[in-house]
Design an enzyme around this catalytic site. Structure first.
Site, PDB file in Angstrom:
ATOM      1  N   PHE A   1       0.718  -1.252  -0.217  1.00 53.17           N
ATOM      2  CA  PHE A   1      -0.231  -0.179  -0.174  1.00 53.17           C
ATOM      3  C   PHE A   1       1.138   1.085  -0.126  1.00 53.17           C
ATOM      4  O   PHE A   1       1.567   1.487   0.556  1.00 53.17           O
ATOM      5  CB  PHE A   1      -1.139   0.224   1.268  1.00 53.17           C
ATOM      6  CG  PHE A   1      -1.984   1.054   1.456  1.00 53.17           C
ATOM      7  CD1 PHE A   1      -2.971   0.910   0.561  1.00 53.17           C
ATOM      8  CD2 PHE A   1      -1.633   2.334   1.732  1.00 53.17           C
ATOM      9  CE1 PHE A   1      -4.176   2.255   0.250  1.00 53.17           C
ATOM     10  CE2 PHE A   1      -2.606   3.406   1.628  1.00 53.17           C
ATOM     11  CZ  PHE A   1      -3.246   3.083   0.839  1.00 53.17           C
TER      12      PHE A   1
ATOM     13  N   ASP B   1       9.520   2.538   1.647  1.00 53.19           N
ATOM     14  CA  ASP B   1       8.016   3.696   2.542  1.00 53.19           C
ATOM     15  C   ASP B   1       8.016   2.963   3.912  1.00 53.19           C
ATOM     16  O   ASP B   1       7.500   1.768   3.773  1.00 53.19           O
ATOM     17  CB  ASP B   1       6.529   2.680   1.442  1.00 53.19           C
ATOM     18  CG  ASP B   1       5.797   3.019   2.279  1.00 53.19           C
ATOM     19  OD1 ASP B   1       6.114   3.999   3.298  1.00 53.19           O
ATOM     20  OD2 ASP B   1       5.309   3.727   0.791  1.00 53.19           O
TER      21      ASP B   1
ATOM     22  N   LYS C   1       2.856   9.395   8.339  1.00 49.85           N
ATOM     23  CA  LYS C   1       2.790   9.305   9.747  1.00 49.85           C
ATOM     24  C   LYS C   1       2.208   9.655  11.169  1.00 49.85           C
ATOM     25  O   LYS C   1       2.555  10.281  11.793  1.00 49.85           O
ATOM     26  CB  LYS C   1       2.381   7.472   9.639  1.00 49.85           C
ATOM     27  CG  LYS C   1       0.352   6.987   8.351  1.00 49.85           C
ATOM     28  CD  LYS C   1       0.726   5.368   8.471  1.00 49.85           C
ATOM     29  CE  LYS C   1      -0.496   5.303   7.509  1.00 49.85           C
ATOM     30  NZ  LYS C   1      -1.293   5.376   8.233  1.00 49.85           N
TER      31      LYS C   1
HETATM   32  C1  LIG Z   1       2.801   2.043   3.557  1.00 55.71           C
HETATM   33  C2  LIG Z   1       2.083   3.488   3.808  1.00 55.71           C
HETATM   34  N1  LIG Z   1       2.525   4.661   2.593  1.00 55.71           N
HETATM   35  C3  LIG Z   1       1.446   5.683   1.875  1.00 55.71           C
HETATM   36  C4  LIG Z   1       0.777   5.647   3.159  1.00 55.71           C
HETATM   37  C5  LIG Z   1      -0.513   6.623   2.601  1.00 55.71           C
HETATM   38  O1  LIG Z   1      -0.598   7.724   3.181  1.00 55.71           O
HETATM   39  P1  LIG Z   1      -1.472   9.031   3.468  1.00 55.71           P
HETATM   40  O2  LIG Z   1      -2.688   7.873   3.855  1.00 55.71           O
HETATM   41  O3  LIG Z   1      -0.786   9.621   4.298  1.00 55.71           O
HETATM   42  O4  LIG Z   1      -1.052   9.260   1.994  1.00 55.71           O
HETATM   43  C6  LIG Z   1       0.224   4.923   3.771  1.00 55.71           C
HETATM   44  C7  LIG Z   1      -1.183   4.712   4.638  1.00 55.71           C
HETATM   45  O5  LIG Z   1      -1.223   4.055   5.195  1.00 55.71           O
HETATM   46  C8  LIG Z   1       0.964   3.488   4.270  1.00 55.71           C
HETATM   47  O6  LIG Z   1       0.263   2.373   4.965  1.00 55.71           O
END
Ligand SMILES: Cc1ncc(COP(=O)(O)O)c(C=O)c1O
Length: 395
Positions: A135, A220, A249
């Site tokens: 994700f 990520d 986050k």
């Molecule tokens: C690993 C990861 N990358 C990216 C995101 C996207 O973040 P945002 O919701 O702040 O755009 C999330 C959100 O859950 C995530 O868990």
């Protein structure tokens, strides 16, 4: 139905199935609804409230900065963003930072950076390899990076430039690499995909492949970073260093922020190639600085590691008791409990009724991602509620 629920139906776009609770206040690991009912929060804004709700050092940093300078354009130097960038660089293996406002935006920027690198050093290579079950966010490009078709299908035709391959399979990455590939992008632990852990040596094998082929490794760490998995960044536990890392986050304990970090050699943007009006906002960066400093000074990552083990041990005991629990897995305070059927929603509701907030990460799995400051008493209380909730489930 509460008047707020009715108003929400009237005025809000229908993008989320909310739980029937309106939260009005939070403190530490606890939140209160409009009727004054108290809940133990093991969702923490989806792994965001790293220091808990309304942690005084964060609230004070925000308040103080809001009285000094709230926003300027990035044509000017501002102090909080430089201080936060320095703290990040001094406590990671990366050399340069760019701030933005969310996780998806950080990943978009990371992919743009990898494409710039591809143009400069890899003959125009632009494709990024990502994994199934990942994700990476909700922007149009990031739903393609995200290897889950349910996020992609509603938006076909999709932007080009991504290949989704099987997770935990180095041969799949090798097979997908072509002269057009500029990077591999991975979560060290897949969060939204169900708390999927990398096999031993997977990340080192990916690092090795990137070194061999000259392509970049983007990690990520939006969900795993800022102490959640028991170290400040998850990569530290896997013996690899990324060329680019993204954060968001938990970095500012609830204030919106995103960050792209890169090694010097991968930091190839030149003026005008990337930007953000609010990115590096002084209030967000003051919150980020207060959060990160508190995490480092108080070994909050260590607490996440210890409490994660304690929580996992408690969940293992519940697994002995309830035959329908099939797996307990996680790192630090990012933990999943899996069932042999799709009962996660019912368990979430049974926990809610008893004053515990947990997340249904898959139809058959729960995810626990409480604030990193929790202690044994709160874990015990959560486990006791979960025990009662699981006992109430009729299979
Ligand atoms: C690993 C990861 N990358 C990216 C995101 C996207 O973040 P945002 O919701 O702040 O755009 C999330 C959100 O859950 C995530 O868990």
């Amino acid at each position: 139905m509460s008047q707020w629920h009715e108003l929400e139906h009237q005025y809000f776009m229908n993008t989320v199935e909310r739980l029937p609770v309106t939260l009005v206040r939070g403190q530490g690991a606890w939140v209160w609804d409009e009727g004054g009912r108290k809940y133990l929060d093991f969702v923490a804004g989806w792994a965001v409230n790293s220091l808990g709700h309304c942690q005084p050092v964060v609230a004070e940093a925000v308040t103080e900065q809001a009285h000094i300078l709230i926003q300027t354009s990035n044509q000017f130097y501002t102090i909080p963003q430089i201080q936060l960038a320095e703290l990040l660089v001094k406590n990671s293996c990366l050399d340069k930072v760019f701030f933005c406002n969310s996780g998806a935006e950080a990943n978009e920027g990371a992919v743009k950076l990898a494409r710039r690198y591809g143009k400069r050093y890899l003959g125009g290579a632009y494709e990024v390899i990502t994994t199934m079950g990942s994700f990476h966010g909700r922007t149009l490009a990031m739903v393609v990076a995200t290897g889950q078709s349910k996020f992609q299908q509603p938006y076909i035709p999709l932007p080009a430039g991504f290949v989704n391959v099987e997770y935990n399979n180095i041969e799949a990455i090798k097979a997908a690499t072509t002269s057009q590939t500029c990077a591999v992008m991975l979560e060290p632990v897949q969060g939204e995909g169900g708390v999927n852990l990398p096999d031993d040596n997977y990340l080192t094998a990916v690092r090795g492949w990137c070194d061999q082929t000259g392509i970049l490794l983007i990690l990520d760490e939006i969900q795993t970073g800022a102490g959640r998995t028991g170290t400040l960044f998850a990569y530290e536990q896997y013996g690899v260093e990324p060329d680019i890392m993204t954060l968001a986050k938990g970095l500012a304990s609830g204030i919106p922020i995103g960050a792209i970090l890169a090694k010097d050699r991968a930091s190839v943007f030149t003026p005008g190639e990337h930007g953000s009006t609010f990115g590096g906002n002084p209030v967000a960066c003051a919150a980020g600085y207060a959060t990160l400093k508190f995490i480092i000074d108080n070994d909050i990552a260590g607490n996440a590691g210890r409490m994660g083990q304690y929580l996992t041990a408690g969940l293992e005991s519940l697994r002995q008791k309830f035959q329908f629990i099939t797996d307990v897995r996680g790192r630090g305070l990012l933990v999943a409990l899996e069932f042999n059927s799709d009962i996660a929603e019912s368990v979430v509701m049974a926990c809610l009724d008893r004053g515990l907030l947990v997340n249904r990460v898959k139809p058959n799995a729960l995810r626990f991602m409480p604030p990193l400051i929790i202690g044994r008493e709160e874990v015990d209380e959560a486990l006791a509620i979960l025990d009662k909730a699981l006992s109430s489930i009729v299979i």
